[in-house]
Design a protein around this motif. Sequence first.
Motif, PDB file in Angstrom:
ATOM      1  N   SER A 207       0.796  -1.294   0.067  1.00  0.00           N
ATOM      2  CA  SER A 207       0.049   0.100   0.181  1.00  0.00           C
ATOM      3  C   SER A 207       0.740   1.215  -0.021  1.00  0.00           C
ATOM      4  N   THR A 208       0.298   2.225  -0.572  1.00  0.00           N
ATOM      5  CA  THR A 208       1.262   3.658  -0.416  1.00  0.00           C
ATOM      6  C   THR A 208       0.775   4.165   0.188  1.00  0.00           C
ATOM      7  N   VAL A 209       1.302   5.434   0.591  1.00  0.00           N
ATOM      8  CA  VAL A 209       0.667   6.888   1.294  1.00  0.00           C
ATOM      9  C   VAL A 209      -0.087   7.663   1.572  1.00  0.00           C
ATOM     10  N   GLY A 210      -0.687   7.374  -0.005  1.00  0.00           N
ATOM     11  CA  GLY A 210      -1.925   7.764  -0.974  1.00  0.00           C
ATOM     12  C   GLY A 210      -3.323   6.754  -0.920  1.00  0.00           C
ATOM     13  N   ASP A 211      -2.531   5.789   0.109  1.00  0.00           N
ATOM     14  CA  ASP A 211      -3.923   4.269   0.918  1.00  0.00           C
ATOM     15  C   ASP A 211      -4.258   5.396   1.971  1.00  0.00           C
ATOM     16  N   ILE A 212      -2.986   5.255   2.494  1.00  0.00           N
ATOM     17  CA  ILE A 212      -3.865   5.560   4.485  1.00  0.00           C
ATOM     18  C   ILE A 212      -4.122   7.019   4.320  1.00  0.00           C
ATOM     19  N   LYS A 213      -4.170   7.817   3.089  1.00  0.00           N
ATOM     20  CA  LYS A 213      -4.615   9.634   3.204  1.00  0.00           C
ATOM     21  C   LYS A 213      -6.478   8.481   2.791  1.00  0.00           C
ATOM     22  N   SER A 214      -6.257   8.124   1.949  1.00  0.00           N
ATOM     23  CA  SER A 214      -7.864   7.869   1.738  1.00  0.00           C
ATOM     24  C   SER A 214      -8.180   7.275   2.650  1.00  0.00           C
TER      25      SER A 214
ATOM     26  N   LEU B 147       5.005   1.478   1.530  1.00  0.00           N
ATOM     27  CA  LEU B 147       5.122   1.371   2.957  1.00  0.00           C
ATOM     28  C   LEU B 147       6.345   0.379   2.801  1.00  0.00           C
ATOM     29  N   GLN B 148       6.520  -1.115   2.242  1.00  0.00           N
ATOM     30  CA  GLN B 148       7.482  -1.561   2.364  1.00  0.00           C
ATOM     31  C   GLN B 148       8.589  -1.041   2.616  1.00  0.00           C
ATOM     32  N   SER B 149       8.802   0.151   1.747  1.00  0.00           N
ATOM     33  CA  SER B 149      10.011   0.805   1.254  1.00  0.00           C
ATOM     34  C   SER B 149      10.312   1.306   2.799  1.00  0.00           C
ATOM     35  N   LEU B 150       9.138   2.009   3.398  1.00  0.00           N
ATOM     36  CA  LEU B 150       9.828   3.198   4.125  1.00  0.00           C
ATOM     37  C   LEU B 150      10.647   1.986   5.564  1.00  0.00           C
TER      38      LEU B 150
ATOM     39  N   LYS C 137      10.589  15.534   6.650  1.00  0.00           N
ATOM     40  CA  LYS C 137       9.999  16.091   5.937  1.00  0.00           C
ATOM     41  C   LYS C 137       8.394  15.150   6.071  1.00  0.00           C
ATOM     42  N   SER C 138       7.438  15.208   5.179  1.00  0.00           N
ATOM     43  CA  SER C 138       5.927  14.264   4.571  1.00  0.00           C
ATOM     44  C   SER C 138       6.834  13.764   3.839  1.00  0.00           C
ATOM     45  N   LEU C 139       5.507  12.425   3.972  1.00  0.00           N
ATOM     46  CA  LEU C 139       5.957  11.247   3.079  1.00  0.00           C
ATOM     47  C   LEU C 139       5.456  11.795   1.559  1.00  0.00           C
ATOM     48  N   ARG C 140       5.709  11.207   0.976  1.00  0.00           N
ATOM     49  CA  ARG C 140       4.569  11.657  -0.200  1.00  0.00           C
ATOM     50  C   ARG C 140       4.391  10.348  -0.603  1.00  0.00           C
ATOM     51  N   ASP C 141       2.886  10.546  -1.335  1.00  0.00           N
ATOM     52  CA  ASP C 141       1.353  10.019  -1.389  1.00  0.00           C
ATOM     53  C   ASP C 141       2.403   8.579  -2.801  1.00  0.00           C
ATOM     54  N   ASP C 142       2.949   8.965  -3.528  1.00  0.00           N
ATOM     55  CA  ASP C 142       3.405   7.074  -3.997  1.00  0.00           C
ATOM     56  C   ASP C 142       4.227   6.414  -3.258  1.00  0.00           C
TER      57      ASP C 142
END
Length: 294
Positions: A13-20, A51-54, A43-48
């Motif tokens: 999942s992406t950061v954008g998915d969590i925002k949704s 998670l597994q890359s963080l 810094k704020s995380l980018r939407d793209d």
Amino acid sequence: MSRPTFFEVEPYSTVGDIKSLFHKSYPHWYPARQALKLDPKEKSLRDDEILQSLPVGTTATMYFRDLGPQLGWTMVFLAECIGPLLTYLLFYFRVPYIYSHRYAFTSSPHPVVILACACHTFHYMKRLIETIFVHRFSHGTMPLRTIVRNCAYYWGFAAWLAYYINHPLYTPPSYGEIQINYALVMFVICELGNFSIHLTLNSIRGDGSRARRFPVPTKNPFTWLFFFVSCPNYTYEVGAWVSFSIMTQCLPVALYTLLGFIQMSIWAKGKHRAYIREFKDYPSLRMAIIPLIL
């Protein structure tokens, strides 16, 4: 918001998915209004970002920040351009209560005043066309409070310089038609150059390729400035305002040009550093905004 909120998501999942997901739980905070961080000081995380890359394990704690009301970049540029365009015309047509009543709806006897109005109108009409048909924005929105500040800056300066250029007591440039004509040629060249650079940048972002690449010169001679600077769009923009300052010989225009150059230099140097970090083969000859200097 102080209480924690829990979501179960997949590793891809992406950061954008969590925002949704967050938006579904709290409709007031739409995704563009959210900033998510792994640490409050980072810094704020980018939407793209996936998670597994963080740098997190099977569970991750993210910190939320409300960015406030947002407005799309297209609307931002329209507001920033339409205001100066219309404001200048109010002074050009000398609507009542701007100057003495006897000058209401009169016209200046100096041809340079008409030319200045044409150039100013052309500049902002070009920006409006670019905003609608050319520009592709990497960031979706801008905070509403920033928009208000920017509009006050652009609209205010447009009114200030228009007041003096269209004033009944305005005096033409010292060197007459020679100064005006040379400045006009320079203005047209810079406006065409700026438009050409924006078309080139648009073609890079809109060619359908996912691979990131830096802009390079094309067959269009106006793009050859890419040989020497990273942001020739700013170079041409500054050049247009320098020529407008020379054409009108007006101090407020010169001050606006100076402030614009300072701000665009900051943006250009930031973009230049980003190119160098991202691309190992980035041309070493290039400067940020002024060839061989800055």
